[in-house]
Enzyme design. Structure first.
Site, PDB file in Angstrom:
ATOM      1  N   TRP A 158       0.829  -1.207   0.000  1.00 24.05           N
ATOM      2  CA  TRP A 158       0.000   0.000   0.000  1.00 24.05           C
ATOM      3  C   TRP A 158       0.860   1.252   0.000  1.00 24.05           C
ATOM      4  CZ3 TRP A 158      -1.502  -3.792   3.867  1.00 24.05           C
ATOM      5  CH2 TRP A 158      -2.664  -4.513   3.541  1.00 24.05           C
ATOM      6  N   GLN A 234     -13.136   1.557  -3.726  1.00 29.87           N
ATOM      7  CA  GLN A 234     -13.367   0.321  -2.991  1.00 29.87           C
ATOM      8  C   GLN A 234     -14.724   0.382  -2.310  1.00 29.87           C
ATOM      9  OE1 GLN A 234     -10.122  -0.399  -0.208  1.00 29.87           O
ATOM     10  NE2 GLN A 234      -8.918  -1.384  -1.810  1.00 29.87           N
ATOM     11  N   VAL A 277      -7.053  -8.746   9.932  1.00 27.40           N
ATOM     12  CA  VAL A 277      -8.031  -9.835  10.096  1.00 27.40           C
ATOM     13  C   VAL A 277      -7.313 -11.129  10.475  1.00 27.40           C
ATOM     14  CG1 VAL A 277      -9.960  -9.016   8.687  1.00 27.40           C
ATOM     15  CG2 VAL A 277      -7.984 -10.073   7.575  1.00 27.40           C
TER      16      VAL A 277
HETATM   17  N1  DAH Z   1      -7.973  -3.229   2.491  1.00 28.81           N
HETATM   18  C1  DAH Z   1      -7.494  -4.349   1.695  1.00 28.81           C
HETATM   19  C2  DAH Z   1      -6.810  -3.829   0.449  1.00 28.81           C
HETATM   20  O1  DAH Z   1      -7.062  -2.740   0.054  1.00 28.81           O
HETATM   21  C3  DAH Z   1      -8.628  -5.258   1.316  1.00 28.81           C
HETATM   22  C4  DAH Z   1      -9.184  -5.951   2.505  1.00 28.81           C
HETATM   23  C5  DAH Z   1      -8.709  -7.191   2.887  1.00 28.81           C
HETATM   24  C6  DAH Z   1     -10.220  -5.404   3.223  1.00 28.81           C
HETATM   25  C7  DAH Z   1      -9.213  -7.867   3.959  1.00 28.81           C
HETATM   26  C8  DAH Z   1     -10.760  -6.061   4.325  1.00 28.81           C
HETATM   27  C9  DAH Z   1     -10.238  -7.305   4.665  1.00 28.81           C
HETATM   28  O2  DAH Z   1     -11.743  -5.567   5.046  1.00 28.81           O
HETATM   29  O3  DAH Z   1     -10.768  -7.974   5.722  1.00 28.81           O
HETATM   30  O4  DAH Z   1      -6.051  -4.534  -0.146  1.00 28.81           O
END
Ligand code: DAH
Length: 365
Positions: A158, A234, A277
């Site tokens: 990120w 998103q 998570v």
């Molecule tokens: N935020 C992650 C991304 O942008 C995606 C993501 C993964 C969101 C796992 C979630 C999760 O809520 O539980 O790559």
């Protein structure tokens, strides 16, 4: 040449010049009175003919009549000319009510907006409340509170755009959570890389039960290609309550997939890692385009599955950090890219088309 013939010649010359300068009915009428009227110049010459010597009288009379005829013809010509010009300009201004109207070009919703709304419609029917959060985010929310500390390799996934002004950053930091100390080496303000920080922001302000869907723009410092853009949308999902399990996650996403892609869709959860998570999964939907074994399939490329999002059970440390009892409350979270869903749904092969602003592309949807 007699004096009278000279006068006639000058009357004729001057009158023709004056007539050409008359621009409207009033101008022409004034000219007529002045030149051809009863007390006009030419009339007074004609009246004087009787007093001329006999040998002069005939020639002057003939010349005067010729001038009179010329001027009368010129007058008619000028009147006709003005009438034509008036008609032409009236025609040019005229409104032809029988012409077909100009078509009104109606706008349309951007394909990403259409798909975002479809995604959210389904989640709303499943009981999720739609909320939004800031695109300019604190390091503490984007990373720290999500258990991605500085120097953690997960940050490589990120990389993003940072703000340099520390004063702006410290003003924004005032009144935020203790969770995740902002980096001191870098300004703690950035363009958020995902919508996940809204999990924490929402939990801070609310008590369980929580069911929210969070749409929004995200940013990545990224080389662009057919599947990567530096800006993306998103939709984040968060559910916190007593007794929430992986089964609820799978059931929710399965119902969503069926409403989006067709009633016989199946979802597959595959083990993955996201710091916020535990366990973390990647969620795939079985191909809706081919039986799952067609290598030329634009949707799954023969794999039979399309990866659509990351998800998992909210990490107990994050639940505890909000003051909820992690023994009592559990929850799931998921995050998906709207462009990704739009690409498979609309058959778009290059993500960059969405924001290139080319009407030839946009008008297809
Ligand atoms: N935020 C992650 C991304 O942008 C995606 C993501 C993964 C969101 C796992 C979630 C999760 O809520 O539980 O790559």
């Amino acid at each position: 040449m007699s004096e009278t013939t000279d006068r006639l010649a000058s009357i004729e010359r001057d009158a023709l010049v004056a007539l050409a300068a008359a621009e409207d009915d009033a101008g022409i009428e004034g000219w007529r009175t002045r030149v051809l009227g009863r007390s006009g110049e030419l009339t007074s010459v004609l009246r004087g003919i009787g007093g001329l010597a006999a040998e002069e009288r005939k020639a002057v009379g003939a010349e005067a009549n010729r001038v009179k005829a010329v001027l009368e013809a010129a007058l008619e010509g000028r009147r006709e000319g003005l009438r034509r010009a008036a008609l032409a300009s009236a025609e040019a201004d005229a409104l032809d009510v029988t012409l077909p109207g100009r078509p009104l070009r109606r706008g349309r919703l951007h394909p990403i907006t259409q798909v975002r709304r479809r995604i959210l419609d389904v989640f709303e029917r499943l009981g999720f409340q739609v909320i939004e959060g800031p695109e300019v985010e604190l390091d503490a929310y984007n990373f720290g509170a999500l258990r991605i500390p500085e120097h953690h390799p997960a940050r490589d996934m990120w990389d993003t755009f940072w703000f340099e002004d520390d004063r702006v950053a410290s003003a924004a930091a005032a009144g935020t959570s203790e969770g995740g100390a902002p980096s001191s080496a870098r300004s703690p303000l950035l363009l958020r890389t995902h919508t996940s920080p809204m999990q924490v922001r929402f939990m801070e302000q609310h008590e369980p039960p929580i069911r929210v869907a969070v749409p929004g723009k995200c940013y990545r410092y990224e080389a662009t290609d057919a599947t990567h853009e530096w800006m993306l949308e998103q939709v984040e999902l968060l559910a916190i309550d007593e007794g929430i399990s992986m089964a609820n996650l799978k059931g929710t996403l399965q119902e969503w997939a069926r409403q989006m892609f067709g009633p016989s869709r199946r979802v597959m959860l595959r083990n993955s890692y996201f710091p916020f998570v535990e366990p973390g999964v990647e969620v795939a939907v079985d191909c809706f385009q081919c039986p799952g074994d067609d290598p030329s399939c634009a949707v799954c490329r023969g794999s039979g599955w399309l990866e659509l999002m990351g998800a998992g059970m909210v990490h107990p440390e994050i639940i505890a950090a909000q003051g909820y009892d992690p023994e009592r409350y559990t929850g799931f979270a998921a995050g998906m890219g709207v462009e990704r869903v739009a690409m498979v749904l609309l058959g778009v092969s290059d993500i960059r088309d969405f924001h290139a602003n080319d009407p030839r592309f946009l008008e297809q949807f």
